[in-house]
Design a protein around this motif. Structure first.
Motif, short mmCIF file in Angstrom:
data_model
loop_
_atom_site.label_atom_id
_atom_site.label_comp_id
_atom_site.label_asym_id
_atom_site.label_seq_id
_atom_site.Cartn_x
_atom_site.Cartn_y
_atom_site.Cartn_z
N GLY A 65 0.82 -1.22 0.00
CA GLY A 65 0.00 0.00 0.00
C GLY A 65 0.84 1.26 0.00
O GLY A 65 0.35 2.34 0.33
N LEU A 66 2.11 1.14 -0.38
CA LEU A 66 3.02 2.31 -0.34
C LEU A 66 3.11 3.03 -1.68
O LEU A 66 3.55 4.18 -1.75
CB LEU A 66 4.43 1.84 0.03
N ALA A 67 2.68 2.37 -2.74
CA ALA A 67 2.87 2.95 -4.09
C ALA A 67 1.99 4.18 -4.28
O ALA A 67 0.82 4.19 -3.89
CB ALA A 67 2.52 1.91 -5.15
N ASN A 68 2.57 5.18 -4.90
CA ASN A 68 1.81 6.41 -5.19
C ASN A 68 0.93 6.15 -6.43
O ASN A 68 1.45 5.87 -7.51
CB ASN A 68 2.81 7.55 -5.47
N PRO A 69 -0.39 6.28 -6.29
CA PRO A 69 -1.27 5.98 -7.43
C PRO A 69 -1.44 7.16 -8.39
O PRO A 69 -2.11 7.04 -9.41
CB PRO A 69 -2.61 5.68 -6.75
N VAL A 70 -0.83 8.31 -8.07
CA VAL A 70 -1.10 9.53 -8.85
C VAL A 70 -0.67 9.38 -10.32
O VAL A 70 -1.38 9.79 -11.24
CB VAL A 70 -0.46 10.78 -8.18
N VAL A 102 -6.34 17.05 -3.75
CA VAL A 102 -5.98 16.01 -2.76
C VAL A 102 -4.53 16.17 -2.32
O VAL A 102 -4.22 16.13 -1.12
CB VAL A 102 -6.25 14.60 -3.37
N LEU A 103 -3.64 16.40 -3.29
CA LEU A 103 -2.22 16.57 -2.93
C LEU A 103 -2.03 17.85 -2.10
O LEU A 103 -1.29 17.85 -1.11
CB LEU A 103 -1.34 16.63 -4.19
N ALA A 104 -2.72 18.91 -2.51
CA ALA A 104 -2.60 20.17 -1.76
C ALA A 104 -3.12 20.01 -0.34
O ALA A 104 -2.65 20.70 0.59
CB ALA A 104 -3.36 21.28 -2.50
N GLU A 131 -6.13 4.71 -0.15
CA GLU A 131 -6.70 5.92 0.50
C GLU A 131 -6.55 7.16 -0.37
O GLU A 131 -7.46 7.99 -0.44
CB GLU A 131 -6.05 6.13 1.88
N VAL A 132 -5.40 7.28 -1.02
CA VAL A 132 -5.21 8.44 -1.92
C VAL A 132 -6.23 8.37 -3.06
O VAL A 132 -6.88 9.36 -3.41
CB VAL A 132 -3.76 8.52 -2.45
N ALA A 133 -6.38 7.16 -3.64
CA ALA A 133 -7.34 7.01 -4.75
C ALA A 133 -8.76 7.31 -4.28
O ALA A 133 -9.54 7.98 -4.98
CB ALA A 133 -7.25 5.60 -5.31
N GLU A 134 -9.11 6.83 -3.08
CA GLU A 134 -10.46 7.10 -2.55
C GLU A 134 -10.67 8.60 -2.36
O GLU A 134 -11.75 9.14 -2.63
CB GLU A 134 -10.67 6.37 -1.22
N ALA A 135 -9.62 9.28 -1.91
CA ALA A 135 -9.72 10.74 -1.72
C ALA A 135 -9.93 11.45 -3.06
O ALA A 135 -10.72 12.41 -3.16
CB ALA A 135 -8.47 11.27 -1.01
N VAL A 136 -9.25 10.98 -4.09
CA VAL A 136 -9.41 11.60 -5.43
C VAL A 136 -10.83 11.33 -5.93
O VAL A 136 -11.52 12.25 -6.44
CB VAL A 136 -8.35 11.06 -6.43
#
Ligand code: GGG
Length: 325
Positions: free
Chosen positions: A258-263, A292-294, A310-315
């Protein structure tokens, strides 16, 4: 719209599944066709890709691709290179835009994608290997045309090593001819000078066109200026087919954690949507990623504490929130 979805190996699986969450949030009528290729398949079947896989690709409009681990096979020929050559995906577009780190950096690398050092013309002798660098007038002309189509007032930097390589002289001269024909503002620069200037003054670059290996190396270097490969998307474009993928590889060392950056994968999805003509949705994905990044919702490579999912869910949530207003 029918998209062949290749998760591939390592973090390819996580970042593709993260990007598809974002696609779901847009509720578009896109059929996803999963295709297994890569190292995992090679271990299971002895082949990293088959003719049947190519048939499935042909039945789709384009490919959305994660990342592939190179199998430990001396006769292995890169699956990505094979797909690019099969579908003649001659233009590799790699936007480099700071979103936090390197805020004022904003340029695009247009890399010739089918010839140069990756043309596959190699002769193996007992004590030497000859890798032939093929540069053609047609190949140089069409990549220069593609770069000029992206110029829109930007200065085009034609990157080569023409002081040493005759193949680069052809590339440079053809690019200059095409840029002049389109009345594009251009400069030409040696690849070593570009590497130097990229470190010292990356903001000066607006649009770069270059050959296959130079583009591959310079884009990884440029990625480091804006926070890393986790942010770098790409498109491989042909006349009537395309493949979209994060620039990064399969990173087996961090896979499954779960460490990979999905951006990078999410922004590659945005490039795919734009190619489909869904410009509004593509912009919505970009805006959501920026917000999301900001907001500090990032994976550990950018100093955050959030997971890939979690990053993808936030996007996805940011897109849904915007759609609801
Ligand atoms: N997303 C880019 C990627 O997967 N890179 C890894 C790579 O280039 N693998 C070589 C190959 O086997 O095609």
């Amino acid at each position: 719209m029918k998209v062949a979805v290749v998760e591939g190996d390592g973090i390819g699986k996580e970042v593709v599944s993260a990007a598809l969450k974002v696609l779901d949030a847009l509720s578009l009528d896109i059929e996803e066709v999963p295709v297994e290729i890569g190292y995992g398949k090679w271990k299971r079947t002895g082949k990293a890709i088959t003719e049947d896989d190519f048939d499935i690709f042909e039945s789709c409009d384009c490919i959305f691709f994660g990342a592939i681990t190179t199998p430990p096979d001396p006769d292995y020929k890169s699956v990505l290179v094979r797909i690019r050559q099969k579908f003649d995906l001659y233009a590799n577009i790699r936007p480099i835009k700071g979103m936090g780190v390197g805020e004022n950096i904003d340029f695009t690398i247009v890399r010739e994608n089918t010839e140069g050092m990756y043309s596959g013309v190699e002769q193996v002798f007992p004590d030497a290997v000859h890798s032939t660098r093929v540069i053609t007038r047609r190949g140089s002309e069409r990549i220069a045309e593609y770069a000029c189509s992206l110029a829109r007032g930007k200065r085009l930097t034609i990157v080569h090593k023409a002081n040493i390589l005759k193949s680069c002289r052809l590339f440079r001269d053809v690019c200059i001819g095409v840029a002049d024909r389109h009345k594009i503002l251009w400069e030409d620069m040696l690849v070593d000078a570009v590497a130097h200037r990229l470190v010292l003054d990356p903001e000066r670059f607006e649009l770069i066109v270059t050959t296959n290996l130079f583009g591959d190396i310079l884009s990884d270097m440029a990625a480091a200026l804006i926070g890393g490969l986790g942010l770098c998307a790409s498109a491989n474009i042909g006349e009537d087919y395309a493949l979209f993928e994060p620039v990064h590889g399969s990173a087996p060392d961090i896979a499954g954690k779960g460490l990979a950056n999905p951006v990078a994968a999410i922004l590659s999805l945005a490039m795919m949507l734009k190619w489909f003509g869904r410009v509004e949705e593509s912009d919505a994905v970009h805006d959501a990623v920026s917000r999301v990044l900001a907001g500090g919702i990032t994976t550990p490579d950018l100093g955050g504490r959030y997971s890939t999912a979690e990053v993808a869910e936030a996007v996805a949530a940011a897109i849904e929130k915007e759609q609801a207003t």
